[in-house]
Every structure is written in structure tokens, then in C-alpha cells.
Design a protein around this motif. Structure first.
Motif, PDB file in Angstrom:
ATOM      1  N   PHE A  57       0.866  -1.166   0.000  1.00 40.68           N
ATOM      2  CA  PHE A  57       0.000   0.000   0.000  1.00 40.68           C
ATOM      3  C   PHE A  57       0.907   1.220   0.000  1.00 40.68           C
ATOM      4  O   PHE A  57       1.860   1.294   0.770  1.00 40.68           O
ATOM      5  N   CYS A  58       0.635   2.162  -0.913  1.00 39.47           N
ATOM      6  CA  CYS A  58       1.485   3.345  -1.075  1.00 39.47           C
ATOM      7  C   CYS A  58       1.669   4.052   0.270  1.00 39.47           C
ATOM      8  O   CYS A  58       0.701   4.295   0.985  1.00 39.47           O
ATOM      9  N   GLU A  59       2.919   4.365   0.623  1.00 42.07           N
ATOM     10  CA  GLU A  59       3.227   5.016   1.903  1.00 42.07           C
ATOM     11  C   GLU A  59       2.525   6.354   2.045  1.00 42.07           C
ATOM     12  O   GLU A  59       2.210   6.802   3.141  1.00 42.07           O
ATOM     13  N   ASN A  60       2.297   6.996   0.917  1.00 42.81           N
ATOM     14  CA  ASN A  60       1.768   8.353   0.948  1.00 42.81           C
ATOM     15  C   ASN A  60       0.240   8.367   0.912  1.00 42.81           C
ATOM     16  O   ASN A  60      -0.406   8.956   1.769  1.00 42.81           O
ATOM     17  N   CYS A  61      -0.350   7.675  -0.082  1.00 41.71           N
ATOM     18  CA  CYS A  61      -1.813   7.781  -0.270  1.00 41.71           C
ATOM     19  C   CYS A  61      -2.552   6.514   0.143  1.00 41.71           C
ATOM     20  O   CYS A  61      -3.777   6.487   0.127  1.00 41.71           O
ATOM     21  N   HIS A  62      -1.836   5.429   0.492  1.00 41.85           N
ATOM     22  CA  HIS A  62      -2.431   4.155   0.933  1.00 41.85           C
ATOM     23  C   HIS A  62      -3.186   3.422  -0.162  1.00 41.85           C
ATOM     24  O   HIS A  62      -3.958   2.507   0.125  1.00 41.85           O
ATOM     25  N   ILE A  72       1.018   7.480  -9.030  1.00 46.94           N
ATOM     26  CA  ILE A  72       0.394   8.809  -8.965  1.00 46.94           C
ATOM     27  C   ILE A  72       1.181   9.707  -8.013  1.00 46.94           C
ATOM     28  O   ILE A  72       1.529  10.837  -8.349  1.00 46.94           O
ATOM     29  N   CYS A  73       1.507   9.202  -6.816  1.00 42.98           N
ATOM     30  CA  CYS A  73       2.249  10.005  -5.837  1.00 42.98           C
ATOM     31  C   CYS A  73       3.669  10.302  -6.339  1.00 42.98           C
ATOM     32  O   CYS A  73       4.256  11.329  -5.988  1.00 42.98           O
ATOM     33  N   ALA A  74       4.225   9.389  -7.140  1.00 47.00           N
ATOM     34  CA  ALA A  74       5.602   9.566  -7.607  1.00 47.00           C
ATOM     35  C   ALA A  74       5.681  10.484  -8.822  1.00 47.00           C
ATOM     36  O   ALA A  74       6.774  10.908  -9.204  1.00 47.00           O
ATOM     37  N   ASN A  75       4.552  10.802  -9.417  1.00 43.24           N
ATOM     38  CA  ASN A  75       4.526  11.613 -10.646  1.00 43.24           C
ATOM     39  C   ASN A  75       4.750  13.089 -10.314  1.00 43.24           C
ATOM     40  O   ASN A  75       3.928  13.707  -9.649  1.00 43.24           O
ATOM     41  N   PRO A  76       5.867  13.685 -10.777  1.00 52.33           N
ATOM     42  CA  PRO A  76       6.166  15.081 -10.417  1.00 52.33           C
ATOM     43  C   PRO A  76       5.199  16.086 -11.040  1.00 52.33           C
ATOM     44  O   PRO A  76       5.141  17.231 -10.600  1.00 52.33           O
ATOM     45  N   LYS A  77       4.430  15.645 -12.040  1.00 50.70           N
ATOM     46  CA  LYS A  77       3.498  16.571 -12.705  1.00 50.70           C
ATOM     47  C   LYS A  77       2.206  16.771 -11.919  1.00 50.70           C
ATOM     48  O   LYS A  77       1.414  17.648 -12.241  1.00 50.70           O
ATOM     49  N   ARG A  78       1.945  15.907 -10.897  1.00 44.89           N
ATOM     50  CA  ARG A  78       0.692  16.033 -10.164  1.00 44.89           C
ATOM     51  C   ARG A  78       0.803  17.145  -9.124  1.00 44.89           C
ATOM     52  O   ARG A  78       1.852  17.352  -8.518  1.00 44.89           O
ATOM     53  N   THR A  98     -11.657   9.940 -15.635  1.00 48.66           N
ATOM     54  CA  THR A  98     -12.231  11.194 -16.144  1.00 48.66           C
ATOM     55  C   THR A  98     -11.160  12.093 -16.762  1.00 48.66           C
ATOM     56  O   THR A  98     -11.490  12.999 -17.520  1.00 48.66           O
ATOM     57  N   SER A  99      -9.875  11.872 -16.408  1.00 51.46           N
ATOM     58  CA  SER A  99      -8.760  12.730 -16.865  1.00 51.46           C
ATOM     59  C   SER A  99      -8.952  14.184 -16.472  1.00 51.46           C
ATOM     60  O   SER A  99      -8.392  15.082 -17.093  1.00 51.46           O
ATOM     61  N   GLN A 100      -9.780  14.463 -15.466  1.00 46.66           N
ATOM     62  CA  GLN A 100     -10.071  15.850 -15.071  1.00 46.66           C
ATOM     63  C   GLN A 100      -9.309  16.253 -13.813  1.00 46.66           C
ATOM     64  O   GLN A 100      -9.361  17.419 -13.419  1.00 46.66           O
ATOM     65  N   TYR A 101      -8.631  15.297 -13.164  1.00 44.18           N
ATOM     66  CA  TYR A 101      -8.057  15.586 -11.860  1.00 44.18           C
ATOM     67  C   TYR A 101      -6.550  15.413 -11.896  1.00 44.18           C
ATOM     68  O   TYR A 101      -6.049  14.376 -12.351  1.00 44.18           O
ATOM     69  N   LYS A 102      -5.817  16.416 -11.435  1.00 43.83           N
ATOM     70  CA  LYS A 102      -4.355  16.359 -11.508  1.00 43.83           C
ATOM     71  C   LYS A 102      -3.697  16.389 -10.137  1.00 43.83           C
ATOM     72  O   LYS A 102      -2.484  16.567 -10.029  1.00 43.83           O
ATOM     73  N   GLY A 103      -4.493  16.271  -9.061  1.00 43.66           N
ATOM     74  CA  GLY A 103      -3.925  16.277  -7.709  1.00 43.66           C
ATOM     75  C   GLY A 103      -3.579  14.873  -7.251  1.00 43.66           C
ATOM     76  O   GLY A 103      -3.489  13.944  -8.054  1.00 43.66           O
ATOM     77  N   LEU A 104      -3.371  14.695  -5.953  1.00 45.48           N
ATOM     78  CA  LEU A 104      -3.083  13.374  -5.377  1.00 45.48           C
ATOM     79  C   LEU A 104      -4.348  12.817  -4.715  1.00 45.48           C
ATOM     80  O   LEU A 104      -5.390  13.478  -4.685  1.00 45.48           O
ATOM     81  N   TYR A 105      -4.222  11.602  -4.174  1.00 43.01           N
ATOM     82  CA  TYR A 105      -5.354  10.966  -3.490  1.00 43.01           C
ATOM     83  C   TYR A 105      -4.978  10.633  -2.055  1.00 43.01           C
ATOM     84  O   TYR A 105      -3.798  10.595  -1.697  1.00 43.01           O
ATOM     85  N   HIS A 106      -5.997  10.376  -1.250  1.00 40.69           N
ATOM     86  CA  HIS A 106      -5.777   9.760   0.056  1.00 40.69           C
ATOM     87  C   HIS A 106      -6.856   8.692   0.208  1.00 40.69           C
ATOM     88  O   HIS A 106      -8.049   9.002   0.274  1.00 40.69           O
ATOM     89  N   VAL A 107      -6.418   7.424   0.228  1.00 43.40           N
ATOM     90  CA  VAL A 107      -7.370   6.305   0.270  1.00 43.40           C
ATOM     91  C   VAL A 107      -7.627   5.912   1.728  1.00 43.40           C
ATOM     92  O   VAL A 107      -6.717   5.482   2.428  1.00 43.40           O
ATOM     93  N   LEU A 108      -8.887   6.058   2.165  1.00 41.96           N
ATOM     94  CA  LEU A 108      -9.226   5.806   3.567  1.00 41.96           C
ATOM     95  C   LEU A 108      -9.294   4.313   3.886  1.00 41.96           C
ATOM     96  O   LEU A 108      -9.054   3.913   5.027  1.00 41.96           O
ATOM     97  N   GLY A 109      -9.666   3.511   2.908  1.00 39.26           N
ATOM     98  CA  GLY A 109      -9.806   2.076   3.147  1.00 39.26           C
ATOM     99  C   GLY A 109     -11.179   1.695   3.670  1.00 39.26           C
ATOM    100  O   GLY A 109     -11.386   0.577   4.144  1.00 39.26           O
ATOM    101  N   GLY A 110     -12.144   2.621   3.576  1.00 38.28           N
ATOM    102  CA  GLY A 110     -13.501   2.330   4.054  1.00 38.28           C
ATOM    103  C   GLY A 110     -14.172   3.600   4.545  1.00 38.28           C
ATOM    104  O   GLY A 110     -13.671   4.705   4.339  1.00 38.28           O
ATOM    105  N   LYS A 111     -15.331   3.409   5.170  1.00 41.64           N
ATOM    106  CA  LYS A 111     -16.061   4.526   5.757  1.00 41.64           C
ATOM    107  C   LYS A 111     -16.357   4.171   7.203  1.00 41.64           C
ATOM    108  O   LYS A 111     -16.449   2.999   7.546  1.00 41.64           O
ATOM    109  N   ILE A 112     -16.521   5.203   8.053  1.00 41.10           N
ATOM    110  CA  ILE A 112     -16.914   4.944   9.440  1.00 41.10           C
ATOM    111  C   ILE A 112     -18.295   4.318   9.424  1.00 41.10           C
ATOM    112  O   ILE A 112     -19.230   4.882   8.853  1.00 41.10           O
ATOM    113  N   SER A 113     -18.418   3.120  10.000  1.00 38.47           N
ATOM    114  CA  SER A 113     -19.711   2.427   9.972  1.00 38.47           C
ATOM    115  C   SER A 113     -19.880   1.598  11.239  1.00 38.47           C
ATOM    116  O   SER A 113     -19.387   0.479  11.333  1.00 38.47           O
ATOM    117  N   PRO A 114     -20.566   2.174  12.256  1.00 36.87           N
ATOM    118  CA  PRO A 114     -20.758   1.427  13.508  1.00 36.87           C
ATOM    119  C   PRO A 114     -21.457   0.088  13.273  1.00 36.87           C
ATOM    120  O   PRO A 114     -21.171  -0.895  13.953  1.00 36.87           O
TER     121      PRO A 114
END
Lengths: 206, 206
Positions: A57-62, A72-78, A98-114
């Protein structure tokens, strides 16, 4: 079901542990593998074993990745000041398409769900807050599904980020492109009127 | 789909080779395995590999079996003069579940289907004829599905057995127990009238 073979019974049982695969479907899949060349079963089994043992799992965005830091995290153009918060890799794939987004991601791995016993500590929220404290990120875009769990997770993260000099936004909710107004649900249509945008602005986004 | 990981892409590809499993379903199944303990993937992979490498087919009836002669064929209480001809192990399981049949089986491994490139030589028809020649069998019961392919296969076997002193029969087609006449298709209803049985006889079969 009464099998004539323990080997078959075991394979069907393990296959039926997958979500949405019942005993009958599992039997159909396993009998299919028996009719195919031996190599197909070996390729499937090895692919699953390799994935499970070697996946990182990517150290930065998981996000799921073959290397320590994903493409994606390693791409200097983002744009490193923009981080889109998503549930899992399927959302990353959908947004990348979509090719519309040039930023990075943060993958949560789920949603809070009691209901499913998933609390904030089971997600990568701590790492998200650390990222925010470092100061490189200017904006977090919440792109979780618009359900009770998604809204709860958004709000929890929003509270954790309070006091930090960081913008937060959520993706636009509204009538889908190509959809007819009369079939839209009231909540979506209501929100899309309240959150209307200047007509000139709408021309920019193809 | 554009994956961030070759390992993931490969596992999804192999999973999507199974019948009825598309790329999206394959991705869902593989991501599920990633969220589960490593042992689940190992159990599934090993069960499939063991099945594929160690499975045997019964020397007598060609049913799937862990040993050289299957439990049914090895059972001295079964009537060796009666052989039910079926397509695959699922049909054996279905008939065994009725507890109404005490003879043996002969598993063909499919039906003659020129569309799918399956000819008589791909099935265990040769072994069936050998069995008939030995003289122990008095009756073959054809229990293939009542489709064009099933009927063709029945007729092919029937012709092969010509000249031998052997009875052949097919399972009864008719209105299913509990079904209403008005919803039955015409062919089935027509056959069930033509092939009517004495009322007293119907009382015997629970």
C-alpha cells in the motif's frame, strides 16, 4: 449438498466464501475449472497468492501499489497541494478515468460504519491529519459516497482538521449529465438548484 | 480498466476468466480477498490447486471421485443392472438427493453439441457401449436435459446400443409436482397427457 469428493467439496466451500457467490454458483465455477486445462487453475491460484503476499500500500496515499510509493504520488506533474479523499482503489480508478483531476489521493480504506464495526481508527485518518499538519496540502476534496456513513466520515475528518489552515470541499452533487429532470430524486434536484453555478463557469468543464 | 498495480490487474484478469464473472465483479472479489486475512486466499488457492491436481474420475461411471472407484459404484447394495445416463456430477447429486434411485450412473461429461464443438468422441459413450456389451446391465435410463442437444445425444447412444439385448428408457416428462396446469407449456402438458399412467401406479411413488 452431498458431494462424492472431499476435494470438490472443499474447493466449492472456499469458493462460496467470496461475497455474492452461493454454493450453486461456486460448484459451477469449480466444475468449469475442472473442464479447462490445468494451467488455468494454476494461473488463477498463483495470481491470487502473489497478489495477497506481495501487494503493497502506497506510503503516501495508501492506494494499492506494487511499489512503496505509487505511480500517482511519484509523478512530479501532479499537484501536491490538492488531495482527494476516497474510500478505495475503485474510486481512484473512476476519477482517474475522467482525466479531469491532476492532484493526489488519500485512500481511507472504508467509511466509518458502527453497523459493520468500522471506527475511525480502522481507517487512514491519522495519516491524513499528519499530512495536513505538514503544510504542503492546501485543499482536501471529500469524494466519499453520499450515504449516512460517507457523510459521517466527511464530518469526522472535517472536525479533525479544525484549527489547521486547510480548505475542504466536497465533489458537486447534482443531476447527472444526460439525465432528465423529471426522473431525478427530490434531494438531488433540490441540492442542484441551491448549489447552482454561474452559466459561464459551466461552459469551461467540457 | 486502468490498474495502479500489475499484481492486482493480473489477479482480476484471471478471476474474470471464470464464466459469468465480469471485470467489475472480479475486482470486487479480489479486493474482498485483500481485506480478509491472508489465510483465506491461501485456503482458496490451495483448495483449487489440490482439486485440479488430485481429482480422479471413477473408472466405472466417470463421476468425479477422490478414489479410483467412486462410493456409488463401490456400494454392493446398489443395483448393477440399472444404469442412469447423465451429463455431469450435478445431475448425479440431484438424483441422489431424491433417494429414489438405487442403480448406478454413467456420467457422459457433456452433450453432443456441434455448436460448441463437442462430438461423440469427446464423451464417455465408447465406455458406455463397452459396459453394455459385458451383459451385466439390463436397462439404461437416459436422464439428459430435454433440449435439442440432449435429444441428439440420447438418440446417438440408442443407435449405438442397437442389436444388444438391453432396455432403454427416459425419465418421465410432465407437469412438476405442485405446478398449476394453466401455467404449464403446451409441449409438456401434451406429453403428460399422452404418457399418462394408471392412477393406482401413481399412488405408489410417494
Amino acid at each position: 449438498m452431498d458431494f462424492s469428493s472431499k476435494l470438490l467439496e472443499n474447493a466449492v466451500y472456499e469458493m462460496s466464501q467470496l461475497p455474492g457467490i452461493g454454493k450453486r454458483t461456486a460448484l459451477r465455477l469449480v466444475l468449469h475449472l475442472l473442464k479447462q486445462p490445468k494451467e488455468q487453475t494454476e494461473r488463477l491460484s498463483n495470481a491470487l497468492l502473489n497478489l495477497r503476499s506481495e501487494i503493497k500500500f502506497c506510503e503516501n496515499c495508501h492506494n494499492i501499489s506494487d511499489v512503496a510509493v505509487c505511480e500517482i504520488c511519484a509523478n512530479p506533474k501532479r499537484d501536491r497541494s490538492l488531495v482527494c479523499v476516497v474510500e478505495d482503489i475503485r474510486d481512484v480508478m473512476a476519477i482517474e478515468n475522467t482525466s479531469q483531476y491532476k492532484g493526489l489521493y488519500h485512500v481511507l480504506g472504508g467509511k466509518i460504519s458502527p453497523m459493520e464495526g468500522i471506527g475511525p481508527q480502522d481507517l487512514t485518518i491519522g495519516s491524513l491529519v499528519d499530512k495536513a499538519r505538514k503544510g504542503e496540502v492546501k485543499e482536501f476534496i471529500f469524494a466519499l459516497s453520499s450515504t449516512m456513513e460517507g457523510d459521517t466520515t466527511n464530518f469526522y475528518i472535517y472536525k479533525q482538521l479544525k484549527g489547521l489552515d486547510i480548505n475542504t470541499s466536497t465533489i458537486a452533487r447534482g443531476i447527472a449529465v444526460g439525465d432528465e429532470l423529471e426522473y431525478a430524486d427530490e434531494v438531488t434536484l433540490g441540492r442542484s438548484i441551491l448549489n447552482r453555478i454561474p452559466f459561464e463557469g459551466s461552459l469551461k468543464a467540457n
